[in-house]
Motif scaffolding. Structure first.
Motif, mmCIF file in Angstrom:
data_model
loop_
_atom_site.group_PDB
_atom_site.id
_atom_site.type_symbol
_atom_site.label_atom_id
_atom_site.label_comp_id
_atom_site.label_asym_id
_atom_site.label_seq_id
_atom_site.Cartn_x
_atom_site.Cartn_y
_atom_site.Cartn_z
ATOM 1 N N HIS A 1 0.861 -1.221 -0.056
ATOM 2 C CA HIS A 1 0.091 -0.077 0.040
ATOM 3 C C HIS A 1 0.977 1.348 0.191
ATOM 4 N N ASP B 1 -10.071 -1.306 2.578
ATOM 5 C CA ASP B 1 -9.126 -1.680 3.451
ATOM 6 C C ASP B 1 -9.538 -1.976 4.728
ATOM 7 N N ASP C 1 -4.316 2.809 7.779
ATOM 8 C CA ASP C 1 -3.005 3.005 6.911
ATOM 9 C C ASP C 1 -2.790 4.649 7.602
ATOM 10 N N ASN D 1 4.230 0.626 4.487
ATOM 11 C CA ASN D 1 2.666 0.231 3.831
ATOM 12 C C ASN D 1 1.511 0.457 5.055
ATOM 13 N N ASP E 1 -6.980 -1.992 -1.170
ATOM 14 C CA ASP E 1 -6.188 -3.101 -0.517
ATOM 15 C C ASP E 1 -6.931 -4.299 -0.393
#
Ligand SMILES: [Ca+2]
Ligand SMILES: [Ca+2]
Ligand SMILES: [Ca+2]
Ligand SMILES: [Ca+2]
Ligand SMILES: [Ca+2]
Ligand SMILES: [Ca+2]
Ligand SMILES: [Ca+2]
Ligand SMILES: [Ca+2]
Ligand SMILES: [Ca+2]
Ligand SMILES: [Ca+2]
Ligand SMILES: [Ca+2]
Ligand SMILES: [Ca+2]
Lengths: 315, 315, 315, 315, 315, 315
Positions: free
Chosen positions: D127, D150, D154, D165, D242
């Motif tokens: 990512h 996701d 993140d 990531n 993701d």
């Protein structure tokens, strides 16, 4: 019977060449009075293992591997035409681990008592089955010697963990079934045994060849010498082949793998050589876990070990 | 403390035989002032690898493999009673690949500075860790020679790709830490190196034995000669064991596998032999990727390499 | 103590973000007098399994899976700060399969007797461990009800095969520890049980929900109704989660996999819902064999089941 | 040219049905001035991952998976005749992990600058590549919104571990490239994030839908509402997929697998729906590690995600 | 006969509970005049596959999977006491791929001609076997309708590649064995078929339900409507179950896996429902490659499909 | 052309060291008139195999393995600068197994007719391809001898199963293309052949070396003698390398694996030695199934066999 075109029974081989016989085709269930040159029995037992082991699946895996081999040895010109009597497997209880060893003893005792064959092969299972098998075998053959191929002594004390796969030869000695000096151990490896058990072996007169010893002398020479000595003392000789005597590159499917072991050619040669001795009457093959093997490689070696035993008897 | 029947700490071995000690049981965390015959440290670093590598998992995998070995060598009669000091692992940053090499250098420098043991074993990681380790080691031992077991020269230029696992010995030479002529490379294989790096080796006086060379002479003979020459020139000798020196059949878990390599017996014999030399003080083992290994086979060889090093020191 | 730059203990996590706590970090070995909201114990026992099972490896695998989870539930805003007491594992004998069940009973009995936590989680092992665990748990809590998530009744006769993983609830009923009507079975599947055992369940008043039943009603509704009824009759409720209640797509690592089972969301929801009931005090999770699992998926679900149990208790 | 009977270039498909076109056949290398409806580029970068990741192999694996799909959607009657321009991959340095992010930014910046297509698909990689890609994309499209599928926020801090990531959206926000309120996160899961980052999301106005939120409302409804709001604020919308938003049963090849995620139908539906919005111009797909995948399943889903994006644009 | 204690034939189950019958135990080889409610035959043929396929191993794998199931359905209270006649497998030639289809036709023709059972199940093999099987089946039942579960139309032209597994229903239509309008296709997926074949289906009146169609209506409703219409036009109905109709998460062992397919519950429900129709007389199950399956999962679903077929017939 | 920073074509190597050339980089598609020292062609054909085989994937796998090798042999100092012409693969029909052998013959016939190189390497495929290849090769070189490395005679009768991979050399002899006495078989193993075919070999004058024979004499000595005799009788010599001549530990990816075979060093040495003979002009490599191989090991050996062939020609 109505003929059904092209139909064959479920489970039979996908292809048959009229000139080729696979060794598995030689297997025939036992019936009363049936005799043959060789007989086999399965001991699908591995809950006695110290580590997690699926060696109980090995009798089936080895029988399957016999489908990979033809009956013909080009090197010797021998073609096995013989039936091999297959007694099937001794039935194991899921929870009675200690009772199972008695069951194995009783089942194999009855099997050997049939005298269906002069030569016997028992398919383990873990090494604990050798206690039951040799105990049963020694009933008719009380003066027995054993040649054990193994990385380990298998002489552990029984207090810690009971009659595990680390104890069969200790128990045979302590039960008075086998004299220590009639036990030849080939392939014992560094860092796989405790000093206490090496000492025990020494004390009981067990004849030990480490991998270092075997690096210095051809295995045929070792066997020639030891068979000569052993056959002076015993009436029959039993081979016990723990496949972990092989290096992990050659027997990836043993629970206790490691480097520094024998290559498969040496083991095959050794069994072939030993089997030629007239007092060698029986063999077991143990410690293959098909669930962790790679492409059934270790069972393929085991099946070849059987063929070398048979070939030795035929030469 | 209240006794809880049958309860043992999480993560401990599933079975304990009172007479058997596993090598892993010898590992003891370092504390200030603690000393022992041997010390180990992990270098879980492989983002420096040219190809995808999980060699960062090898320190754990090798420690686990030590649980497969007992402390006893039947061939020599030696039983390791010794504690092995385990310094743990050097901590790596997820993104600072170049900085990690400095961290490794600093961490190992501090570790060596403890003088906790006369003999050291470092568990990689990829081969880049040898630059950091030998640099740290040479601070106290500026006159150092290296015997490298490897299919590859590891003398690549640093411009293309930076300080990768293909460059450690070039960097050691160019940093003035290691003289080319004090570097002995054993097991270099055809078609795994560029001509330019063979030329570089020659130019710098690196002593190179290809697999063809090793086929013509026993490895003990080679080592005897090279150790004699090297020990005239240096004060200490460091062994660097890249497991890909082995044939792929014996070390399936190296990133750069291939045929035509050494068998594991030869490597084990070589380390055992070399370790007997008094100037050999340290060893690293690198390039095992447990995520692609088969049944931890390659880490099992690595653990045995450690045992041969220790055994050599004890004879 | 001398500081060694960048060095961390062997076996610790490779990366630490200062704001993130992994659930595994909450595990703390028990000491006399220590208490916490939750306590766990491992029952690494699977030689009682009818089929080959490595469920004895599951306590370790589930603990490892706790390293994949943070302590924070965004959906509820709850962040576990609590210590979880880890009593470690009950020690098993390699060959005494029946005696091990007594050992499990004694070990868990001592563990529960510490009163270290109000809520307990036991990590199997195969389902045989639930007999030992519930027997031990019922000593302090004689009026116990059980909610069993399972594809199977586990009410097999004990004559065939002894106290296997197919028998725990039959033995609890026949030992007078559990009333049939206080046993709620959720997720029973077609073609995985014998008619005789469905009859036995009916005869003993066991409350059975098949997968067909669960397809017709939300699991929360089922639990709401059954918890209400059960809590009228018992003082404490024990959840027994056999992971094979899940469809094989969601729990590939159970020995007895098959299609037509629950999805993991439903199981997680159910445990979360049930755990909110004040009489629910303990849970076991069984029948995961990490040696045949895929990427530890089934143990990851198990670890999440633990988190849902804990979350239910915190809401 | 001499015709060679039956000969075809190495690496081409083994079978060609004259009426069937595979999506992979649509891929055509870019040349100056060439334009098409869609363009793709690979970002084979995963040394930025916190955990061991082979996501650098995913661009190749996803391209291969396109060979499994035909160009025809029976459900809509649409048959892609279009060329897809394939820019190839951005070249990564083995050791310069941080510099690689600059390389990705520069490479993708040049690629987007070609204006070869109105719609873009970038194949990660982990990512971290989304930071580089969105930064490059926002140069021509400074008012950009992002819809992120996701399990994770993140939004980790960069001090611990650098630009991993776990950090791309934090860095985009802190670099002033993306407003927090223009970031929509779908599929956030319990026990996969730290409370501190949920707090950071809230503080920055990030719009977060947990799996619990998505269980209560059809994903099309969620997207309809959020696309409407987002399109009022931004000129272009970028989807960042993701794959670990999926449950482990549907995406076994992600490094961070777990239960409780989305099923693949929901993700495919969502991308199809979102792509129909005229402001959606680009998409990346990240976090597939083909080296741990099962039968390339996760890359097959990824390739289907690409097809749904394309189909959305064609309806 | 001499009784051998504890000995059982090789290859039999490792454990037998006296109250439990496994479905595999119901299989009995055919003999002249023997009849039963159900009969099965294997068509171990997959060299007709466009892609590499080991579907020839599926008849054995599915039979083995029957060992995982008991005969008892708790949901309905039905316990199968019936024998299932097992005709074994049709024998295939290693190189005569086209001739094998004639052999399959002849073998199955002879098998159906025995009238050994009112209901038939054929275990493929790849989907090419359905041409042979339906051709043979239609000899006695010339007015036949087919309900095909499949992601693919299987209506490819025969010029490209001959009678592959992509062509069986085209060939049945063109050979005049099956009317296009008597073919119901359920589960057709986007991006798995060429437009030309969707057009062909339309032109021939094939009734096509895509996955999108099935998402809008319960499968029982679809079947109710289509069975009603079909049973007005034909005398017998044959189900052809291509396991790749399932999503890859539920049938990982099909050669042509992908996302966006049916879940296994829906397929099991559908077969159960359809089998209740009196005109449904036969079923085949195809496109399982056990060599690439995971823990025989796909064959386990197939065995359950057989049980649902049988259960439908018994209600 | 607009330069795109850092961008490289899809599918190219992830890292390039300026001084290192990988052998795969030498491969260049053929064009009319192009010549080189070596040429290769792929024969992706294995539906002729008796057992299930994915040997059709081997040409791709071996080409990929060439990416693991550099062009430089340190042992000899030779660095291949040469282009290798890659003709690509002969196109196979999915169902016309017998016709494919004609296609292979025609395709290779056209390829050999180009005279693009003095030395040829053909990548199978199963061993059936050698019939087509040698038939094509013998058109320009009617007086041909063959040195076959193989565990099997491949002299099976064609009535049972047609032109399978067990028959190529029988067919060559019976078609009058190859005299039995011009066929040298090296590595024939016990229990892998039927007596009838050993008899056939003898009758036709085939020169057979079993593994037992090769254990008694260095392979170079055998080859020296046989090459000398053969070159008196024929104009050109063709090597046919069935990788199952190797022990299963060294070639785990062959369909017919087993113990007791050659190690890879011996095979590499033998090919190197034989290739130095001026009459040796062509080689094929067969019987690798990449779908069952371990880490592409067997294809790596095959690629090295190619390098030894080339090296032999350069010395
Ligand atoms: Ca043993
Ligand atoms: Ca042993
Ligand atoms: Ca190296
Ligand atoms: Ca190396
Ligand atoms: Ca259970
Ligand atoms: Ca169960
Ligand atoms: Ca992410
Ligand atoms: Ca994520
Ligand atoms: Ca089909
Ligand atoms: Ca299909
Ligand atoms: Ca051959
Ligand atoms: Ca062969």
């Amino acid at each position: 019977m109505t003929e059904l075109r092209h139909v064959k029974p479920a489970g039979t081989a996908i292809f048959k060449d009229r000139y080729t016989t696979k060794v598995k085709e030689l297997l025939t269930p036992w019936e009363d009075g049936k005799t043959a040159a060789f007989a086999i029995a399965g001991a699908p037992f591995s809950k006695s293992s110290i580590s997690h082991s699926g060696a109980s699946f090995a009798p089936s895996a080895i029988r399957s591997a016999l489908q990979s081999y033809t009956t013909f040895s080009g090197g010797t010109g021998i073609d096995f035409g013989d039936t091999i009597i297959d007694f099937g497997d001794v039935n194991m209880d899921p929870t009675d681990v200690i009772g199972n060893q008695q069951r194995l003893y009783e089942g194999l005792s009855d099997i050997y008592a049939t005298e269906a064959a002069p030569f016997w092969m028992v398919l383990g299972g873990d090494h604990a089955i050798s206690h039951s098998s040799i105990k049963a075998f020694s009933e008719k053959n009380p003066s027995v010697g054993v040649i054990q191929f193994d990385a380990h002594h298998d002489l552990r004390n029984v207090e810690d963990g009971g009659p595990t796969n680390g104890t069969p030869f200790r128990r045979l000695i302590e039960d008075g079934i086998l004299d220590g000096e009639n036990l030849i151990q080939l392939g014992i490896r560094d860092f796989t045994n405790a000093a206490a058990y090496a000492d025990y072996a020494k004390e009981k007169g067990v004849v030990v060849y480490t991998m270092q010893d075997l690096a210095r002398e051809l295995i045929e020479k070792v066997l020639e010498r030891e068979l000569a000595k052993l056959s002076d003392r015993v009436d029959v000789i039993y081979l016990s082949v723990d496949m972990d005597v092989l290096d992990q590159a050659f027997a990836p499917g043993c629970p206790a793998i490691g480097p520094g072991g024998m290559d498969s050619n040496t083991l095959l040669t050794a069994v072939h050589y030993a089997a030629q001795h007239e007092k060698v009457k029986a063999m077991d093959i143990v410690e293959i876990d098909p669930t962790i093997d790679i492409r059934n490689m270790t069972s393929r070696v085991a099946a070849n070990v059987m063929l070398q035993f048979m070939l030795g008897k035929r030469i």
